[in-house]
Motif scaffolding. Structure first.
Motif, PDB file in Angstrom:
ATOM      1  N   VAL A 158       0.997  -1.112   0.001  1.00 17.76           N
ATOM      2  CA  VAL A 158      -0.018   0.033  -0.078  1.00 17.76           C
ATOM      3  C   VAL A 158       0.791   1.284  -0.039  1.00 17.76           C
ATOM      4  N   VAL A 159       0.810   2.147  -1.151  1.00 19.13           N
ATOM      5  CA  VAL A 159       1.640   3.129  -1.262  1.00 19.13           C
ATOM      6  C   VAL A 159       0.825   4.617  -0.828  1.00 19.13           C
ATOM      7  N   ILE A 160       1.401   5.372   0.146  1.00 19.39           N
ATOM      8  CA  ILE A 160       0.628   6.547   0.614  1.00 19.39           C
ATOM      9  C   ILE A 160       0.861   7.745  -0.179  1.00 19.39           C
ATOM     10  N   ARG A 161       2.147   7.777  -0.789  1.00 18.39           N
ATOM     11  CA  ARG A 161       2.582   9.010  -1.730  1.00 18.39           C
ATOM     12  C   ARG A 161       3.079   8.253  -3.104  1.00 18.39           C
ATOM     13  N   SER A 162       3.462   9.441  -3.824  1.00 17.03           N
ATOM     14  CA  SER A 162       4.163   9.155  -4.866  1.00 17.03           C
ATOM     15  C   SER A 162       3.771   7.937  -5.779  1.00 17.03           C
ATOM     16  N   CYS A 163       2.631   7.752  -5.956  1.00 17.01           N
ATOM     17  CA  CYS A 163       2.140   6.562  -6.577  1.00 17.01           C
ATOM     18  C   CYS A 163       2.620   6.487  -8.003  1.00 17.01           C
ATOM     19  N   ASP A 164       2.769   7.370  -8.623  1.00 19.35           N
ATOM     20  CA  ASP A 164       3.147   7.518 -10.335  1.00 19.35           C
ATOM     21  C   ASP A 164       4.498   7.722 -10.373  1.00 19.35           C
ATOM     22  N   HIS A 165       5.256   7.687  -9.257  1.00 17.34           N
ATOM     23  CA  HIS A 165       6.853   8.072  -9.313  1.00 17.34           C
ATOM     24  C   HIS A 165       7.404   6.460  -8.701  1.00 17.34           C
ATOM     25  N   LEU A 166       7.561   5.602  -9.214  1.00 19.63           N
ATOM     26  CA  LEU A 166       8.271   4.362  -8.773  1.00 19.63           C
ATOM     27  C   LEU A 166       9.451   4.509  -8.380  1.00 19.63           C
ATOM     28  N   ALA A 167      10.484   5.482  -8.804  1.00 18.47           N
ATOM     29  CA  ALA A 167      11.620   5.565  -8.407  1.00 18.47           C
ATOM     30  C   ALA A 167      11.752   5.759  -6.667  1.00 18.47           C
ATOM     31  N   THR A 168      10.675   6.533  -6.221  1.00 18.12           N
ATOM     32  CA  THR A 168      10.635   6.673  -4.990  1.00 18.12           C
ATOM     33  C   THR A 168       9.541   6.206  -4.149  1.00 18.12           C
ATOM     34  N   ALA A 169       8.668   5.530  -4.791  1.00 22.25           N
ATOM     35  CA  ALA A 169       7.528   4.925  -4.164  1.00 22.25           C
ATOM     36  C   ALA A 169       7.876   4.121  -2.916  1.00 22.25           C
ATOM     37  N   ALA A 170       8.772   3.289  -3.020  1.00 18.79           N
ATOM     38  CA  ALA A 170       9.108   2.253  -1.865  1.00 18.79           C
ATOM     39  C   ALA A 170       9.273   3.085  -0.557  1.00 18.79           C
ATOM     40  N   ALA A 171       9.847   4.329  -0.635  1.00 18.87           N
ATOM     41  CA  ALA A 171       9.619   5.297   0.528  1.00 18.87           C
ATOM     42  C   ALA A 171       8.387   5.533   1.137  1.00 18.87           C
ATOM     43  N   TYR A 172       7.578   5.343   0.554  1.00 20.31           N
ATOM     44  CA  TYR A 172       6.098   5.971   0.972  1.00 20.31           C
ATOM     45  C   TYR A 172       5.123   4.659   1.240  1.00 20.31           C
ATOM     46  N   VAL A 173       5.686   3.622   1.436  1.00 20.56           N
ATOM     47  CA  VAL A 173       4.841   2.500   1.662  1.00 20.56           C
ATOM     48  C   VAL A 173       4.240   2.077   3.087  1.00 20.56           C
ATOM     49  N   ALA A 174       3.146   2.219   3.251  1.00 17.44           N
ATOM     50  CA  ALA A 174       2.489   2.041   4.555  1.00 17.44           C
ATOM     51  C   ALA A 174       2.419   0.427   4.910  1.00 17.44           C
ATOM     52  N   TYR A 175       2.297  -0.356   3.900  1.00 13.92           N
ATOM     53  CA  TYR A 175       2.056  -1.791   4.474  1.00 13.92           C
ATOM     54  C   TYR A 175       2.694  -2.735   3.281  1.00 13.92           C
ATOM     55  N   TRP A 176       3.463  -3.571   3.759  1.00 18.64           N
ATOM     56  CA  TRP A 176       4.104  -4.698   2.696  1.00 18.64           C
ATOM     57  C   TRP A 176       3.547  -5.952   2.873  1.00 18.64           C
ATOM     58  N   GLY A 177       3.508  -6.724   1.981  1.00 13.84           N
ATOM     59  CA  GLY A 177       3.373  -8.002   2.135  1.00 13.84           C
ATOM     60  C   GLY A 177       4.604  -8.942   2.421  1.00 13.84           C
ATOM     61  N   GLN A 178       4.472 -10.263   2.366  1.00 15.15           N
ATOM     62  CA  GLN A 178       5.672 -11.081   2.960  1.00 15.15           C
ATOM     63  C   GLN A 178       6.465 -11.351   2.076  1.00 15.15           C
ATOM     64  N   GLY A 179       6.007 -11.080   0.674  1.00 12.03           N
ATOM     65  CA  GLY A 179       6.962 -11.387  -0.622  1.00 12.03           C
ATOM     66  C   GLY A 179       6.482 -12.837  -1.013  1.00 12.03           C
ATOM     67  N   THR A 180       6.924 -13.063  -2.401  1.00  4.01           N
ATOM     68  CA  THR A 180       6.884 -14.237  -2.949  1.00  4.01           C
ATOM     69  C   THR A 180       7.995 -14.354  -3.878  1.00  4.01           C
ATOM     70  N   GLN A 181       8.760 -15.682  -3.871  1.00  2.00           N
ATOM     71  CA  GLN A 181       9.940 -15.494  -4.715  1.00  2.00           C
ATOM     72  C   GLN A 181       9.777 -16.054  -6.224  1.00  2.00           C
ATOM     73  N   VAL A 182      10.373 -15.276  -7.315  1.00  2.00           N
ATOM     74  CA  VAL A 182      10.182 -15.649  -8.565  1.00  2.00           C
ATOM     75  C   VAL A 182      11.755 -15.800  -9.059  1.00  2.00           C
ATOM     76  N   THR A 183      11.991 -16.819  -9.650  1.00  3.45           N
ATOM     77  CA  THR A 183      13.266 -17.239 -10.329  1.00  3.45           C
ATOM     78  C   THR A 183      13.015 -17.721 -11.623  1.00  3.45           C
ATOM     79  N   VAL A 184      13.774 -17.162 -12.382  1.00  3.89           N
ATOM     80  CA  VAL A 184      13.859 -17.224 -13.862  1.00  3.89           C
ATOM     81  C   VAL A 184      14.974 -17.801 -14.380  1.00  3.89           C
ATOM     82  N   SER A 185      15.004 -18.890 -15.015  1.00  2.83           N
ATOM     83  CA  SER A 185      16.446 -19.669 -15.454  1.00  2.83           C
ATOM     84  C   SER A 185      16.496 -19.446 -16.983  1.00  2.83           C
ATOM     85  N   ALA A 186      17.934 -19.277 -17.252  1.00  2.00           N
ATOM     86  CA  ALA A 186      17.997 -18.957 -18.705  1.00  2.00           C
ATOM     87  C   ALA A 186      17.741 -20.358 -19.661  1.00  2.00           C
TER      88      ALA A 186
END
Length: 125
Positions: free
Chosen positions: A97-125
């Motif tokens: 959940v992003v509370i500011r900078s929604c359209d500016h992805l370069a800085t959006a991570a600094a304005y996250v109110a809540y994170w999920g736990q994450g899921t791993q994606v692995t792509v092999s060549a």
């Protein structure tokens, strides 16, 4: 209480596809800016795509034309369809959940109110 639970990660070969899901509870996510972020091994977390309360989307250049964000309001679930995957897409993917900078992805991570736990994606060549 806000909860975000990602699923759908896995291992695929280059050129393959995956669809990630983010089930939200505790709030109506469609009224907020939601984003997908990723953190490659040994690198900082970066914005992949965001969608605001008006369903306006912003994609990182690295994924434009390959990834698509969507949502199912009835299920309060956010999705990330990932096609034509590349080894450089390997990362842990998070929804947030992003509370500011929604359209500016370069800085959006600094304005996250809540994170999920994450899921791993692995792509092999």
């Amino acid at each position: 209480q806000v909860h975000l639970v990602e699923s759908g990660g896995g291992s695929v070969q280059a050129g393959g596809s995956l669809r990630l899901s983010c089930a939200a509870s505790g709030f109506m996510y469609s009224r907020y800016c939601m984003g997908w972020f990723r953190q490659p091994p040994g690198k900082e977390r970066e914005g992949v795509v965001s969608i605001d309360g008006d369903a306006v989307t912003t994609y990182a250049d690295a994924v434009k034309g390959r990834f698509t964000i969507s949502q199912d309001s009835a299920k309060n679930t956010l999705y990330l369809q990932m096609n034509s995957l590349k080894p450089e897409d390997t990362a842990t993917y998070y929804c947030a959940v992003v509370i500011r900078s929604c359209d500016h992805l370069a800085t959006a991570a600094a304005y996250v109110a809540y994170w999920g736990q994450g899921t791993q994606v692995t792509v092999s060549a």
